[in-house]
Design a protein around this motif. Sequence first.
Motif, PDB file in Angstrom:
ATOM      1  N   TRP A 101       0.881  -1.180   0.000  1.00  0.00           N
ATOM      2  CA  TRP A 101       0.000   0.000   0.000  1.00  0.00           C
ATOM      3  C   TRP A 101       0.910   1.219   0.000  1.00  0.00           C
ATOM      4  O   TRP A 101       1.584   1.493   0.987  1.00  0.00           O
ATOM      5  N   PRO A 138       0.276   6.448   1.528  1.00  0.00           N
ATOM      6  CA  PRO A 138      -0.798   6.686   2.493  1.00  0.00           C
ATOM      7  C   PRO A 138      -0.878   8.155   2.857  1.00  0.00           C
ATOM      8  O   PRO A 138       0.134   8.855   2.883  1.00  0.00           O
ATOM      9  N   ASN A 189      -4.667   4.615   7.325  1.00  0.00           N
ATOM     10  CA  ASN A 189      -4.370   3.762   6.178  1.00  0.00           C
ATOM     11  C   ASN A 189      -3.556   2.530   6.578  1.00  0.00           C
ATOM     12  O   ASN A 189      -3.674   1.478   5.943  1.00  0.00           O
ATOM     13  N   GLN A 217      -6.086   0.096   7.698  1.00  0.00           N
ATOM     14  CA  GLN A 217      -6.854  -0.354   6.539  1.00  0.00           C
ATOM     15  C   GLN A 217      -6.043  -1.358   5.728  1.00  0.00           C
ATOM     16  O   GLN A 217      -6.563  -2.387   5.287  1.00  0.00           O
TER      17      GLN A 217
END
Length: 248
Positions: free
Chosen positions: A179, A182, A187, A190
Amino acid sequence: MTRVERLRVKIFADGADLDGIVRMAANPLIKGFTTNPTLMRKAGVGDYEKFARQVLEAVPDRPVSFEVFADDFPEMIRQAKVIASWGRNVNVKIPVTNTRRKFAGSVIRQLSEAGVKLNVTAVLTVEQVKQIAEHLVPETPAIISVFAGRIADTGVDPVPIMQAAREALTSHPRAALLWASPRELLNIFQADEVGCHIITATSDVLAKLALVGKDLDDYSLETVQMFRRDAVAAGYQIAPTGPVAIAR
């Protein structure tokens, strides 16, 4: 265990400030590092290889990603092999396309077949994730960096996209979903819930880890105290007057 200690997602630090990287390397929560030419330029890095070798000297025991900057594919491959030679803990960042929108599949395949650990970057769609997976050699570890923060910047919820990206990689156990970009500390949680293997964040986001679990009533009071302190420090005043009518 705290909420942070229960996280399964690995936290990587993103940046190009050498002193900051050294400080982050002392934090056991940080499991790796990423950077890119834009961050390096902003940090005033002049010599790419010298900086990279300084980082690798400071961080010999965790993954570090450095990016190629060529735009034609043969030169990307050449640069990637040179960068990979700088250390066993190096992941070479390859953009998902070049600046002419041509998918870098041939580069990904050749380097993966050569045993180069890649970090395929600037990914924003599930279709791109699927294309990348098709060109990876299963035996060679790789990272796929999906820029969830940039997806969110367009007004689109990145969570369903990251969930679909995770599912697209189920048959590639050595391909880690990252990911990227962010925008807030939330985040990280998440990314953990989605099942991302890695999240990379800048120091300003990572600094907020100390707030995890903080009592919200206490945080409310601290906020009020901050507003009051700054108003007093600024010397703000509202001059006394006679009776006033409240605007309606």
